[in-house]
Write an enzyme that holds these catalytic residues in place. Structure first.
Site, mmCIF file in Angstrom:
data_model
loop_
_atom_site.group_PDB
_atom_site.id
_atom_site.type_symbol
_atom_site.label_atom_id
_atom_site.label_comp_id
_atom_site.label_asym_id
_atom_site.label_seq_id
_atom_site.Cartn_x
_atom_site.Cartn_y
_atom_site.Cartn_z
ATOM 1 N N HIS A 84 2.877 -6.863 4.917
ATOM 2 C CA HIS A 84 1.503 -6.396 5.092
ATOM 3 C C HIS A 84 1.042 -6.620 6.533
ATOM 4 O O HIS A 84 1.672 -7.341 7.309
ATOM 5 C CB HIS A 84 0.551 -7.162 4.160
ATOM 6 N N GLU B 172 -2.486 0.665 7.779
ATOM 7 C CA GLU B 172 -1.561 -0.426 7.463
ATOM 8 C C GLU B 172 -0.321 0.060 6.726
ATOM 9 O O GLU B 172 0.789 -0.422 6.970
ATOM 10 C CB GLU B 172 -2.285 -1.475 6.620
ATOM 11 N N GLU C 83 1.601 -11.422 6.392
ATOM 12 C CA GLU C 83 0.526 -10.644 7.027
ATOM 13 C C GLU C 83 0.792 -10.639 8.526
ATOM 14 O O GLU C 83 0.538 -11.614 9.232
ATOM 15 C CB GLU C 83 -0.838 -11.274 6.730
ATOM 16 N N HIS D 69 0.838 -1.205 0.000
ATOM 17 C CA HIS D 69 0.000 0.000 0.000
ATOM 18 C C HIS D 69 0.877 1.262 0.000
ATOM 19 O O HIS D 69 1.988 1.234 -0.493
ATOM 20 C CB HIS D 69 -0.989 -0.047 1.165
#
Length: 263
Positions: free
Chosen positions: A78, A23, A144, A9
């Site tokens: 992430h 995030e 993650e 992102h």
């Protein structure tokens, strides 16, 4: 070894959101820490990041850049979100790969090292058809690191020392997977000093200002000419070049009086 390190992102895309966090900022912080540890402690590794600040970059640009550069490995960082109740760590390789593939072997090693230290529920090793796993020509892994919308995970994610530990877990996994050689240590440390204060409160304000810029630091009490001061340290490195890189980042954060102290 050429590592393409991808903080997910960024810019106009905040990623998952929860508990007052975006995030994109967490991903970038962990990735920077991975880069810094590798630069400080290991030889013959070249790290290229998809972004080093809060900038927008689409998925195709990231994978095309990694492919053109000829990266040996693609690591995408992430955090997760779902419904506030889900929690834990998981990582992904592409769904087309077998459990005996080289990429799966790398996943086995890195997964074991990260889950050893991250204090999160282990949700397992998984496969998916994510763009960064599908469109890369080299082995790729997406991690993650907790659920940002879960209270338990968020309490950890907010902690800079936890993010440093998670970064270290990724690094140890990379080092084992790719047989990275550690730099020889002659015992010399190059410390980046970002100010000394007689007031503990002022030192803590400086630490907060640096950490808001993604620069890990701490204040410690020292005696200078018989008086107690609080010195702010923004990193310690075995190589002077890495210390100078950190010093430049501290200067960019507006701390003009920072310097390197050899110990």
């Amino acid at each position: 070894m050429k590592l393409y390190l991808d903080p997910g992102h960024g810019g106009s895309d905040p990623g998952a959101q929860g508990n007052g966090m975006d995030e994109k900022n967490i991903n970038l912080d962990i990735a920077r820490r991975i880069r810094d540890i590798l630069a400080s402690d290991y030889r013959n590794i070249n790290v290229r990041m998809s972004r080093t600040d809060d900038s927008t970059k689409n998925l195709s640009h990231r994978t095309n850049e990694a492919n053109t550069w000829g990266a040996d490995y693609y690591l995408s960082i992430h955090c997760n979100s779902f419904n506030g109740n889900a929690q834990g760590y998981e990582d992904f390789i592409h769904s087309s790969l077998s459990g005996s593939s080289t990429t799966a072997r790398y996943q086995d090693i890195i997964h074991a090292e990260v889950t050893e230290v991250n204090q999160l529920r282990n949700r397992g090793q998984k496969q998916a058809n994510f763009h960064v796993l599908r469109e890369t020509t080299m082995s790729a892994l997406l991690t993650e690191n907790g659920f940002i919308d879960n209270a338990h995970d968020a309490d950890l994610i907010k902690d800079a020392s936890w993010r440093q530990t998670v970064a270290q877990g990724h690094v140890i996994g990379l080092a084992k997977a790719f047989n990275l050689a550690e730099k020889e240590d002659d015992g010399t440390l190059y410390k980046v000093i970002a100010g000394s204060f007689q007031s503990k409160e002022n030192a803590e304000d400086r630490v907060d200002a640096l950490q808001s810029q993604g620069i890990e630091s701490f204040a410690s009490a020292v005696t200078i000419e018989g008086e107690q001061w609080y010195r702010v340290q923004a990193g310690a490195f075995s190589g002077r070049e890495n210390a100078e890189t950190r010093l430049a980042a501290v200067h960019d954060a507006g701390i003009d009086d920072a310097y390197i102290m050899q110990d």
